[in-house]
Write an enzyme that holds these catalytic residues in place. Structure first.
Site, mmCIF file in Angstrom:
data_model
loop_
_atom_site.group_PDB
_atom_site.id
_atom_site.type_symbol
_atom_site.label_atom_id
_atom_site.label_comp_id
_atom_site.label_asym_id
_atom_site.label_seq_id
_atom_site.Cartn_x
_atom_site.Cartn_y
_atom_site.Cartn_z
ATOM 1 N N SER A 95 -8.891 1.288 8.343
ATOM 2 C CA SER A 95 -8.272 0.809 9.581
ATOM 3 C C SER A 95 -7.215 -0.233 9.227
ATOM 4 O O SER A 95 -6.747 -0.962 10.079
ATOM 5 C CB SER A 95 -9.327 0.225 10.527
ATOM 6 O OG SER A 95 -10.065 -0.764 9.852
ATOM 7 N N LYS A 113 0.803 -1.223 0.000
ATOM 8 C CA LYS A 113 0.000 0.000 0.000
ATOM 9 C C LYS A 113 0.839 1.277 0.000
ATOM 10 O O LYS A 113 0.391 2.327 -0.442
ATOM 11 C CB LYS A 113 -0.909 0.026 1.241
ATOM 12 C CG LYS A 113 -1.969 -1.054 1.254
ATOM 13 C CD LYS A 113 -3.182 -0.666 0.440
ATOM 14 C CE LYS A 113 -4.312 -1.671 0.615
ATOM 15 N NZ LYS A 113 -5.472 -1.325 -0.241
ATOM 16 N N ASN A 146 -3.904 -1.391 6.184
ATOM 17 C CA ASN A 146 -2.567 -0.996 5.762
ATOM 18 C C ASN A 146 -2.548 0.336 5.013
ATOM 19 O O ASN A 146 -1.544 1.050 5.040
ATOM 20 C CB ASN A 146 -1.961 -2.092 4.870
ATOM 21 C CG ASN A 146 -1.675 -3.371 5.656
ATOM 22 O OD1 ASN A 146 -1.419 -3.327 6.851
ATOM 23 N ND2 ASN A 146 -1.721 -4.509 4.971
#
Lengths: 316, 316
Positions: B79, B54, B81
């Site tokens: 919530s 990410k 990566n």
């Protein structure tokens, strides 16, 4: 070769294991660099065949046997990584291995050795029983015994890891490895001092198994007093050969607590995303706990292995 | 860039992230090669900054903002990566990030985002509350919203991983990645088909979150019906952009069971000594369960990340 190995023996070992052992990667971690103010280079023997550096020494020793000797079989006693290493290295050389293990050895270790095709002989969990079982098999079969560390070929094989590391990062100021029986430490010290005479060679031990530290201070081999450190690879005492080499080639030995070992094992898992066994964390703890002045230095660390029981992690 | 990204955009992204993102290693495993009869190449995004691919997309998007826009701040809701990726990429570009998180987000995730210097705004654990909180902050601050996957710059950034893999192993026959929102899959497909037009591009999903599989079959976006797969990175539905790209560039999508995911996550830990999160195991399970004919083939696998709660492992 039955005397103290030289760097020339390590170079021969490197040729012998080439194509059979992995040339393991060297990783870095910005987290640990920031924490220590140093530049750390992690030599990943946890990625080695059988998941530990032990394969290097076992393969170097076993591949040198004459075919006649090899056919009589290989034997060792161990319930740790050396057992798996001897089992696999024997199989790769076409020889039969027998591993003497205590009857209370963890089933996961027993299965691993069996998966590599070795025969397992169980003995009672005492040094006497282990030796008796081993001697009996040797006297019947003529099998060759491969000592886990007090063996020059094994030591030379273990030294190939430091050789690879210094070839990849030639300007290391310090190299550090854990000390159990001292085979890895001995090979590391000989290779490192030969390649870079001004490098500082350090050993690290759990305080709960500080026999090498005490032996180093006393100038004579001191026995392990306790065997309850979590660093299960480091519970053995030095041998005559490894003590001599360490006395002559290692600059210092430092010790760390059990709490630090568990903390830093976990930190490596979390930050580097690699699996290391508790013994691996011992040198890292020595660096993080300020046992060694490494600020601004380039430091090589041998990560010894990654064989962990995933059902029993030390932070549960 | 607001339309479908091209390979040229991925090449630009690769230049932008160079020196900021890690060029992650490619590992092999004799265990998995023997199991599959193929040659597997694991691209280790679990070693990427923030522990997941990410970071590539977030950095590519954020580093292109004008300084005026950047100074108004960056915002996203996640919530997972992506939250950590946006937090770190913002910090590295000197911008302030705000992450909208549900109030029941795991504390370990909250702390990780906070450690990267982002501000956290908690909302109720509903899509409406999340959107409302986000919109409110954007309207007050003028912050730029970085969507986790339905964003061409993010997709181009994620595509740099496949580009690196194919540069290192140019003769891959197949490349496979997991599909959540589809950002990684989209970037992987564009890069792979551009570099090697005859490569087979596959996606893998948990059966419990098979929205991409169903969308691919139906020819229109199908919503996720359940969110209880253990592969927590793959619980989201495709976006308009990622669906279009996947429809046009992916050859097939296969699905796997929860049991296989846990089994293969554990196998990677045990055999490769690296930590992968459950989402990572999904393509591996597809290969091991015979969902794809790979015998004798060279197969690239994007290992997406290694962020796991070590207190809650799925085999306990």
């Amino acid at each position: 070769m039955s005397d103290i190995p030289t760097y020339s023996d390590i170079k021969e070992a490197a040729k012998r294991i080439q194509g059979f052992a992995h040339k393991t990667p060297v990783l870095q971690s910005s987290f640990f660099n920031q924490r220590t103010g140093a530049e750390l280079f992690f030599k990943c023997e946890n990625f080695q065949k059988v998941g530990a550096f032990k394969f290097r020494g076992a393969f170097n020793a076993i591949s040198q046997l004459t075919e006649d000797d090899g056919k009589k079989g290989i034997i060792t006693h161990s319930s740790g990584n050396h057992a798996q290493a001897v089992a696999l290295a024997s199989k790769m050389n076409g020889y039969k291995a027998t591993i003497v293990m205590p009857e209370n050895a963890p089933i996961v270790k027993v299965n691993a050795v069996r998966d590599y095709g070795a025969e397992i002989v169980f003995c009672e969990s005492t040094i006497e029983s282990r030796q008796e079982s081993t001697d009996q098999i040797i006297s019947t079969t003529g099998a060759t015994f491969i000592h886990p560390y007090n063996n020059a070929d094994v030591i030379a094989g273990q030294g190939t890891s430091a050789k690879e590391l210094l070839e990849e990062v030639p300007d290391l100021d310090i190299i550090i490895a854990p000390i159990g029986g001292g085979g890895l430490m001995s090979g590391t010290a000989i290779a490192s001092k030969s390649i870079k005479p001004d490098i500082k060679v350090l050993g690290a031990e759990p305080k709960l198994a500080d026999d090498a530290y005490r032996s180093f201070q006393a100038g004579s081999i001191q026995p392990v007093l306790r065997t309850d450190t979590i660093a299960d690879g480091l519970r053995t005492s030095l041998g005559s050969l490894t003590f001599q080499i360490i006395k002559d080639n290692v600059d210092d030995i430092v010790t760390v607590t059990e709490e630090s070992i568990v903390r830093d094992m976990r930190r490596v898992w979390e930050r580097m995303k690699i699996i290391i066994e508790p013994s691996c964390a011992v040198p890292i703890s020595a660096l993080l706990d300020g046992e060694v002045d490494i600020s601004g230095k380039k430091v090589g660390i041998i990560l010894t292995g990654g064989n962990v029981d995933l059902e029993n992690l030390p932070w549960k």
